[in-house]
Scaffold this motif. Structure first.
Motif, PDB file in Angstrom:
ATOM      1  N   ARG A  40      18.187  30.508   6.518  1.00 37.94           N
ATOM      2  CA  ARG A  40      16.773  30.846   6.621  1.00 37.94           C
ATOM      3  C   ARG A  40      16.505  32.243   6.081  1.00 37.94           C
ATOM      4  O   ARG A  40      15.480  32.489   5.437  1.00 37.94           O
ATOM      5  CB  ARG A  40      16.322  30.734   8.075  1.00 37.94           C
ATOM      6  CG  ARG A  40      16.222  29.304   8.582  1.00 37.94           C
ATOM      7  CD  ARG A  40      15.433  29.251   9.872  1.00 37.94           C
ATOM      8  NE  ARG A  40      16.119  29.949  10.951  1.00 37.94           N
ATOM      9  CZ  ARG A  40      16.942  29.365  11.803  1.00 37.94           C
ATOM     10  NH1 ARG A  40      17.208  28.061  11.694  1.00 37.94           N
ATOM     11  NH2 ARG A  40      17.527  30.049  12.772  1.00 37.94           N
ATOM     12  N   ARG A  42      18.191  33.799   3.706  1.00 37.88           N
ATOM     13  CA  ARG A  42      18.254  33.780   2.245  1.00 37.88           C
ATOM     14  C   ARG A  42      16.980  33.186   1.653  1.00 37.88           C
ATOM     15  O   ARG A  42      16.482  33.652   0.623  1.00 37.88           O
ATOM     16  CB  ARG A  42      19.477  32.987   1.784  1.00 37.88           C
ATOM     17  CG  ARG A  42      20.790  33.754   1.929  1.00 37.88           C
ATOM     18  CD  ARG A  42      21.901  33.062   1.147  1.00 37.88           C
ATOM     19  NE  ARG A  42      22.188  31.743   1.690  1.00 37.88           N
ATOM     20  CZ  ARG A  42      23.095  31.498   2.610  1.00 37.88           C
ATOM     21  NH1 ARG A  42      23.801  32.497   3.120  1.00 37.88           N
ATOM     22  NH2 ARG A  42      23.319  30.266   3.047  1.00 37.88           N
ATOM     23  N   ARG A  43      16.438  32.154   2.296  1.00 40.81           N
ATOM     24  CA  ARG A  43      15.213  31.551   1.792  1.00 40.81           C
ATOM     25  C   ARG A  43      14.051  32.525   1.892  1.00 40.81           C
ATOM     26  O   ARG A  43      13.217  32.601   0.985  1.00 40.81           O
ATOM     27  CB  ARG A  43      14.899  30.272   2.571  1.00 40.81           C
ATOM     28  CG  ARG A  43      15.850  29.131   2.283  1.00 40.81           C
ATOM     29  CD  ARG A  43      15.423  27.874   3.019  1.00 40.81           C
ATOM     30  NE  ARG A  43      14.091  27.450   2.628  1.00 40.81           N
ATOM     31  CZ  ARG A  43      13.427  26.451   3.205  1.00 40.81           C
ATOM     32  NH1 ARG A  43      13.977  25.794   4.212  1.00 40.81           N
ATOM     33  NH2 ARG A  43      12.239  26.099   2.792  1.00 40.81           N
ATOM     34  N   ALA A  44      13.983  33.283   3.000  1.00 36.67           N
ATOM     35  CA  ALA A  44      12.909  34.263   3.147  1.00 36.67           C
ATOM     36  C   ALA A  44      13.059  35.389   2.122  1.00 36.67           C
ATOM     37  O   ALA A  44      12.076  35.832   1.522  1.00 36.67           O
ATOM     38  CB  ALA A  44      12.914  34.835   4.562  1.00 36.67           C
ATOM     39  N   ALA A  46      14.428  35.147  -0.751  1.00 38.20           N
ATOM     40  CA  ALA A  46      14.170  34.635  -2.093  1.00 38.20           C
ATOM     41  C   ALA A  46      12.684  34.670  -2.438  1.00 38.20           C
ATOM     42  O   ALA A  46      12.313  34.678  -3.614  1.00 38.20           O
ATOM     43  CB  ALA A  46      14.701  33.205  -2.222  1.00 38.20           C
ATOM     44  N   ARG A  47      11.835  34.696  -1.413  1.00 41.81           N
ATOM     45  CA  ARG A  47      10.392  34.750  -1.667  1.00 41.81           C
ATOM     46  C   ARG A  47       9.916  36.131  -2.072  1.00 41.81           C
ATOM     47  O   ARG A  47       8.781  36.292  -2.512  1.00 41.81           O
ATOM     48  CB  ARG A  47       9.642  34.294  -0.410  1.00 41.81           C
ATOM     49  CG  ARG A  47       9.919  32.854  -0.011  1.00 41.81           C
ATOM     50  CD  ARG A  47       9.210  32.508   1.288  1.00 41.81           C
ATOM     51  NE  ARG A  47       9.522  31.145   1.715  1.00 41.81           N
ATOM     52  CZ  ARG A  47       9.103  30.602   2.850  1.00 41.81           C
ATOM     53  NH1 ARG A  47       8.351  31.328   3.675  1.00 41.81           N
ATOM     54  NH2 ARG A  47       9.438  29.365   3.163  1.00 41.81           N
ATOM     55  N   LEU A  48      10.744  37.142  -1.896  1.00 38.89           N
ATOM     56  CA  LEU A  48      10.376  38.499  -2.258  1.00 38.89           C
ATOM     57  C   LEU A  48      10.599  38.720  -3.747  1.00 38.89           C
ATOM     58  O   LEU A  48      11.664  38.420  -4.280  1.00 38.89           O
ATOM     59  CB  LEU A  48      11.204  39.513  -1.461  1.00 38.89           C
ATOM     60  CG  LEU A  48      11.036  39.480   0.061  1.00 38.89           C
ATOM     61  CD1 LEU A  48      11.993  40.476   0.706  1.00 38.89           C
ATOM     62  CD2 LEU A  48       9.606  39.790   0.453  1.00 38.89           C
ATOM     63  N   THR A  49       9.596  39.230  -4.410  1.00 36.70           N
ATOM     64  CA  THR A  49       9.711  39.554  -5.826  1.00 36.70           C
ATOM     65  C   THR A  49      10.442  40.883  -5.984  1.00 36.70           C
ATOM     66  O   THR A  49      10.614  41.637  -5.018  1.00 36.70           O
ATOM     67  CB  THR A  49       8.317  39.653  -6.452  1.00 36.70           C
ATOM     68  OG1 THR A  49       7.632  40.794  -5.881  1.00 36.70           O
ATOM     69  CG2 THR A  49       7.511  38.387  -6.187  1.00 36.70           C
ATOM     70  N   ASP A  52       8.353  43.528  -4.570  1.00 38.88           N
ATOM     71  CA  ASP A  52       8.405  43.552  -3.110  1.00 38.88           C
ATOM     72  C   ASP A  52       9.636  44.295  -2.618  1.00 38.88           C
ATOM     73  O   ASP A  52       9.571  45.102  -1.681  1.00 38.88           O
ATOM     74  CB  ASP A  52       8.409  42.134  -2.545  1.00 38.88           C
ATOM     75  CG  ASP A  52       7.098  41.402  -2.779  1.00 38.88           C
ATOM     76  OD1 ASP A  52       6.059  42.072  -2.913  1.00 38.88           O
ATOM     77  OD2 ASP A  52       7.120  40.163  -2.824  1.00 38.88           O
ATOM     78  N   ARG A  53      10.760  44.034  -3.243  1.00 32.91           N
ATOM     79  CA  ARG A  53      11.990  44.699  -2.823  1.00 32.91           C
ATOM     80  C   ARG A  53      11.920  46.206  -3.082  1.00 32.91           C
ATOM     81  O   ARG A  53      12.403  47.006  -2.265  1.00 32.91           O
ATOM     82  CB  ARG A  53      13.187  44.090  -3.553  1.00 32.91           C
ATOM     83  CG  ARG A  53      13.449  42.624  -3.191  1.00 32.91           C
ATOM     84  CD  ARG A  53      14.767  42.147  -3.782  1.00 32.91           C
ATOM     85  NE  ARG A  53      15.017  40.757  -3.451  1.00 32.91           N
ATOM     86  CZ  ARG A  53      14.685  39.724  -4.240  1.00 32.91           C
ATOM     87  NH1 ARG A  53      14.122  39.953  -5.412  1.00 32.91           N
ATOM     88  NH2 ARG A  53      14.934  38.486  -3.860  1.00 32.91           N
ATOM     89  N   ARG A 166       0.504  43.864  -2.792  1.00 28.81           N
ATOM     90  CA  ARG A 166      -0.034  42.647  -3.397  1.00 28.81           C
ATOM     91  C   ARG A 166      -1.541  42.739  -3.577  1.00 28.81           C
ATOM     92  O   ARG A 166      -2.098  42.224  -4.562  1.00 28.81           O
ATOM     93  CB  ARG A 166       0.343  41.444  -2.534  1.00 28.81           C
ATOM     94  CG  ARG A 166       1.855  41.195  -2.516  1.00 28.81           C
ATOM     95  CD  ARG A 166       2.250  39.997  -1.683  1.00 28.81           C
ATOM     96  NE  ARG A 166       3.705  39.817  -1.691  1.00 28.81           N
ATOM     97  CZ  ARG A 166       4.334  38.801  -1.131  1.00 28.81           C
ATOM     98  NH1 ARG A 166       3.635  37.867  -0.485  1.00 28.81           N
ATOM     99  NH2 ARG A 166       5.657  38.717  -1.187  1.00 28.81           N
TER     100      ARG A 166
END
Length: 424
Positions: A40, A42-44, A46-49, A52-53, A166
């Motif tokens: 979970r 890693r999936r969260a 992965a949503r960060l661009t 974002d990071r 954003r």
């Protein structure tokens, strides 16, 4: 022709377990198996661009910088001269309003029958219940009250800066708009209040995603998030008014009756303040008990804007206050001028909803006996930080000028708060 059930194949008339898929690889999740926490996470992530990071990395660095400042402050600026022992590690963060929220979370609004009718009452009903309620919940996991408050602000601040970046990208075409906006925001003079046990970070964690949802015309989500914001601060009602205006302008532009079906969502944010007023009425018999508590404790009785300006000016330059208080009043005047200029720019650019939001905030803060907490309120004016980012992207010299002024001011304000010298 027979039909075979999934997972079964003929083999001497007996069912045989299916073979593992050849494409399965280490770390992949088998369909139907419960998802693990690392999966979970890693999936969260992965949503960060990449933007974002970068924003979160900047946020973490500024938090570390502030924690280092707090550590040195407790050793270099003791409460009593000559002391040989520094205050506890978290003590610099637990001051002023943070104590009010702690008392509400720990003891409730009216402990042991105490209230406005009690001598020496602290007027705690002036503070909305959203933050104390969450503080009490987090305290069940984090035993130390101050640490629980810092954790709330830390997580909420991360959500807020992601949303701010954003939002900035929806206004500005430049690729660096999000990072630049967040950088100016996190280095603003009152940024210390995003990291302590105050409501600014939590409010923005609801308000900024709410505005982002409204800009994307996701009205139901915007209404729910705004309702959560109104549990934290009365400023949530100003946000609700701005989103309602944005909804009306959007619906009128579309000229479609179906666009008006979501109008009911704009009323949802009024429910939490109404429920809180009802709760206070049950105990005090006063529907506006929270407002009257502000008047008793913080001189927020109504005065005309020019009276308020005159009273604040007199406090700043009339030699009636100690130097610490006088400096605070000077900061209040400067923040009011910044807010007025911001409203003027937003009106000029026809940003009607944003102008309404900031104008309502200025009206609420600018009609007391004197100005109080306007510098802190600048943290809630996201159009200000986006506008400054836009200016710095067009005029590179402005970024250097801003940082040259903001860096020492931000550091001094942080030290003033962390050493117990805030508000005089």
């Amino acid at each position: 022709m027979s039909t075979l059930s999934p997972g079964l194949r003929p083999s001497a008339g007996r069912p045989v377990p299916p073979e593992p898929r050849a494409s399965a690889r280490p770390g992949s999740r088998i369909v139907g198996a419960p998802e693990t926490r690392p999966g979970r996470f890693r999936r969260a992530a992965a949503r960060l661009t990449p933007v974002d990071r970068a924003v979160l990395w900047l946020y973490l660095l500024t938090r570390i910088s502030l924690w280092i400042t707090a550590h040195f402050a407790r050793w270099l600026f003791p409460v009593r001269p000559g002391t040989r022992e520094a205050v506890p590690v978290l003590a610099p963060f637990q001051r002023w309003d943070a104590n009010h929220y702690l008392h509400i979370a720990r003891d409730g609004y009216f402990p042991a029958g105490a209230g406005p009718w009690t001598s020496g009452w602290d007027n705690r009903e002036a503070f909305f219940p959203g933050y104390p309620f969450l503080l009490r919940a987090v305290h069940t996991v984090v035993p130390d009250w101050t640490a629980a408050g810092l954790l709330i602000s830390f997580v909420a601040g991360a959500v807020a800066v992601l949303a701010l970046a954003r939002i900035a990208r929806t206004y500005l075409p430049e690729g660096a708009a999000g990072r630049r906006t967040v950088a100016l925001f996190l280095l603003s003079p009152c940024a210390v209040f995003l990291a302590v046990g105050y409501t600014e970070a939590l409010f923005l964690a609801f308000a900024l995603p709410a505005w982002l949802a409204a800009v994307r015309h996701r009205w139901a989500l915007a209404a729910v998030l705004t309702a959560l914001a109104t549990t934290v601060r009365v400023s949530g009602l100003f946000l609700a008014a701005a989103i309602a205006l944005l909804f009306v302008l959007t619906a009128r532009k579309k000229r479609d009756r179906r666009s008006w079906r979501a109008a009911g969502w704009t009323l949802l944010p009024a429910l939490p303040p109404a429920a809180y007023s009802w709760y206070l009425h049950v105990y005090t018999g006063d529907w506006m008990a929270w407002k009257h508590a502000q008047e008793r404790g913080w001189y927020r009785t109504f005065h005309t804007p020019w009276e308020t300006w005159a009273n604040t000016w007199h406090g700043a330059f009339g030699h009636t206050q100690t130097t610490g208080y006088a400096l605070m009043f000077q900061a209040e005047l400067a923040a009011m001028l910044v807010g007025l200029a911001l409203v003027a720019v937003l009106l000029y650019r026809r940003r009607w909803p944003e102008a309404l939001y900031v104008a309502l905030s200025l009206w609420a803060l600018g009609t007391s006996y004197w100005y109080t907490s306007i510098p802190r309120a600048t943290l809630l004016w996201w159009p200000l930080w986006i506008g400054l980012a836009a200016l710095s992207l067009r005029r590179p010299w402005f970024r250097t000028a801003y940082l040259s002024v903001a860096a020492p001011v931000t550091t001094l304000v942080a030290l003033t708060f962390l050493t117990g010298r805030w508000a005089g």
